[in-house]
Structures are given as C-alpha cells and as structure tokens.
Design a protein around this motif. Structure first.
Motif, mmCIF file in Angstrom:
data_model
loop_
_atom_site.group_PDB
_atom_site.id
_atom_site.type_symbol
_atom_site.label_atom_id
_atom_site.label_comp_id
_atom_site.label_asym_id
_atom_site.label_seq_id
_atom_site.Cartn_x
_atom_site.Cartn_y
_atom_site.Cartn_z
ATOM 1 N N PRO A 178 0.233 4.248 -5.129
ATOM 2 C CA PRO A 178 -0.887 4.889 -5.847
ATOM 3 C C PRO A 178 -1.834 3.875 -6.478
ATOM 4 C CG PRO A 178 1.142 6.080 -6.291
ATOM 5 C CD PRO A 178 1.530 4.842 -5.522
ATOM 6 N N CYS A 179 -1.296 2.802 -7.056
ATOM 7 C CA CYS A 179 -2.157 1.760 -7.631
ATOM 8 C C CYS A 179 -2.976 1.074 -6.543
ATOM 9 C CB CYS A 179 -1.310 0.720 -8.371
ATOM 10 S SG CYS A 179 -0.718 1.265 -9.981
ATOM 11 N N LEU A 180 -2.344 0.786 -5.422
ATOM 12 C CA LEU A 180 -3.050 0.147 -4.313
ATOM 13 C C LEU A 180 -4.210 1.010 -3.839
ATOM 14 C CD1 LEU A 180 -3.253 -2.045 -2.086
ATOM 15 C CD2 LEU A 180 -1.661 -0.663 -0.740
ATOM 16 N N LEU A 181 -3.963 2.299 -3.636
ATOM 17 C CA LEU A 181 -5.007 3.194 -3.148
ATOM 18 C C LEU A 181 -6.104 3.374 -4.189
ATOM 19 C CD1 LEU A 181 -2.819 5.937 -1.417
ATOM 20 C CD2 LEU A 181 -3.981 4.001 -0.366
ATOM 21 N N PHE A 182 -5.703 3.558 -5.454
ATOM 22 C CA PHE A 182 -6.688 3.787 -6.523
ATOM 23 C C PHE A 182 -7.646 2.597 -6.637
ATOM 24 C CE2 PHE A 182 -8.178 3.394 -10.882
ATOM 25 C CZ PHE A 182 -8.677 4.662 -11.129
ATOM 26 N N PHE A 183 -7.114 1.394 -6.760
ATOM 27 C CA PHE A 183 -7.975 0.223 -6.963
ATOM 28 C C PHE A 183 -8.700 -0.183 -5.681
ATOM 29 C CE2 PHE A 183 -5.159 -0.125 -10.657
ATOM 30 C CZ PHE A 183 -6.107 -0.311 -11.657
#
Length: 319
Positions: free
Chosen positions: A49-54
């Motif tokens: 989720p962090c990878l996709l969000f940023f």
C-alpha cells in the motif's frame, strides 16, 4: 537485438535472483511457512500500500494516455476470461476444475512480479503508471474470480446477492485498493506535497515491498508441483505463459500503444498466475491442488516467457 536481449535479462534477472534466494532460504530452513505467511501479510497490508500510494502521489501520470492503457487491459482481461470459460465448458467436465483453470489463465501476478518487472524496466515513472493500471484491473480480477469459482458452490445460502456482497467487502477491505483511492484523492485535492518524516517512513516501507514479496514467492515454490504438472495444469500454464502475452501484444498494437504503455501492458499481463488465485480457489471449494500446480509452474517458467517477449518487443521498438 543484443541490446534488446540485455534489456530483457536486466528486468527479469533481479526478480529471479530474489525468488531464488527465497527458495534457497526455504531449503536451508531459514524461511519456514510461518515466516512466509507473516512476511506476506506484512507486505500486503503495509509495504505494498505504501509503494502504490507514494508511486501515484509522486508521479506525473498522463491520465489521458493512461485511460487508453486501462481500456486495453480491461479488454485483454475479458478476452482471456471469456476464451478460457468457453474452453473450460467444452473440454473440462469437473466444475471444481473449471473455475481454477479459468482463473489460472486470466489472473496475473500484477502486484508483485508485474510491478517489480515494470520498476526494473522503467523506474519510478513506470511504477506510477503500473500502479494505476493495477488498481483498476485488480477490481475486475476479483469480480471475475468470484464469478468463475462460484460454480462449485453447493450451499443454499450462496446466492448472487451473497456473492455480490462478498465482492464488495473484498474490494472495500483490500489495502491496495484503499491505498490507490487515497492517492487519487490526495492528488485531486489542493494539498501540499508529502515530505519529511511521513514521506521518508512511507518510502522505507515501500522499498521493502517488492524484494520481500519476491523472496516469499520464491520460498513458496513447490518444486514437486512444478516438475510434475498435470495435463490440465499444463494447459492452463500454456494459456498464461503463451496465449495471454500474445493477446496483450495484439490488443496493445490495435490500440496504438508504444513505449512504456505497451511495456506496462505486456509485463502486467505476461506475469505468472497470481498467488491469490490459490487462496481464493481453496476458500471457494475449487481444486486447490490444481491451483497450486498452475501457480508453481507459471511462477518460474513465466519469468522466462516475459524475458523473451520483452526482448522481441524491445527489438521491434514497441517497448
């Protein structure tokens, strides 16, 4: 042509190396099933989720061009789904095998192997495009998977309403979809760029996502299943490794895609069967052994198919 081959090796070999590390750790007893399960959950719920969000928040994605790519991806998915459904109804008699066969063909491992290969090929710009593509197509994957696997249900409580409710719940609780919706919302609002501690922490978690996911994928490989596939699993594997990439190339060419957009479409579609296909098949009463065989074989062999296809497309100037 030499440059194209080097490009293909460069984008695939790091993934194979990390998967090989995971397999080696499992053989040495350094990564047991508990570690694999816990690490996979950590990646799925926090790191990806962090990878996709940023990736989305930090990227300057041309959404007009992105829409063409997404439509092409949706069309590819429907072609593979309908084609494999027709094949399954004609040649596969057991309902417990039909849905697993269909899901093994149309559902690719975009979130791990697809994104990792796109990142190796195009860096952060490609990762942003791949993240948006994955967010939309993942929703379609979940809906079609429930439809094709629901044929084996014998429960009186299992109705189209209950299935629809299950789909909605899965989508609303999916951390990857939540992260992408949050990223799109943040970009749409007049908010300042994320920086400082939040961005640094998110970036560190994002950096863990793909390497750890690939190590877990390698540790999960069942060598016996991979080396002794059944006739049905081999048919599904051919559909995933050979037919799916060819459909992607044909549709991408028809839509006039080139460069990074053709590359993202090809690499996302040509990825091995999604690991989630095994989990869903088992949960919904499908033939989980068949699902495991398809997953194991395509996870390793599919990587070489991606390399060959990428080399050819690169040599043709399409990727």
């Amino acid at each position: 042509m030499i440059d194209a081959i080097i490009f293909a090796i460069t984008i695939v070999l790091p993934n194979l190396a990390l998967m090989g590390l995971g397999f080696f750790m499992k053989r040495r007893g350094e990564a047991d099933q508990v570690f694999i399960d816990q690490a996979s959950n950590f990646v799925f719920n926090y790191c990806l989720p962090c990878l996709l969000f940023f990736s989305v928040v930090d990227s300057d994605v041309d959404y007009a061009k992105q829409m063409v790519l997404i439509v092409a991806g949706i069309l590819v998915t429907f072609i593979l789904f309908i084609g494999s459904e027709l094949y399954a109804k004609r040649f596969i008699s057991d309902p417990a095998n039909q849905g697993v066969f269909v899901q093994g063909i149309f559902r690719s491992n975009m979130a791990i192997i697809g994104l990792a290969t796109v990142a190796n090929a195009y860096g952060s710009s490609g990762l942003g495009i791949g993240a948006v593509y994955m967010g939309v197509v993942t929703i379609l994957f979940n809906i079609l998977a429930v439809i094709t696997l629901s044929r084996v249900s014998k429960s009186m409580d299992d109705t189209w309403l209950s299935r629809s409710t299950m789909i909605v719940k899965k989508l609303l609780s999916n951390p990857l979809i939540i992260a992408l919706v949050a990223a799109f919302t943040y970009k749409a609002l007049p908010l300042p760029p994320l920086a400082g501690v939040i961005h640094t922490t998110g970036g560190l978690l994002a950096a863990v996502a793909l390497p750890l996911a690939l190590i877990c994928a390698g540790a999960s490989i069942d060598l016996k299943s991979m080396l002794h596939p059944s006739g049905l699993s081999m048919q599904a594997s051919i559909g995933r490794i050979v037919i799916a990439p060819l459909v992607a190339i044909a549709v991408g060419f028809a839509f006039g895609l080139t460069g990074v957009h053709m590359g993202v479409l090809f690499l996302m579609v040509a990825s091995p069967t999604a690991a989630a296909s095994y989990v869903m098949a088992k949960a919904m009463g499908g033939n989980d052994i068949l699902a495991a065989n398809i997953l194991a074989f395509t996870t390793v062999v599919g990587m070489f198919g991606m390399a060959i296809g990428a080399a050819i497309l690169r040599a043709m100037g399409l990727m």
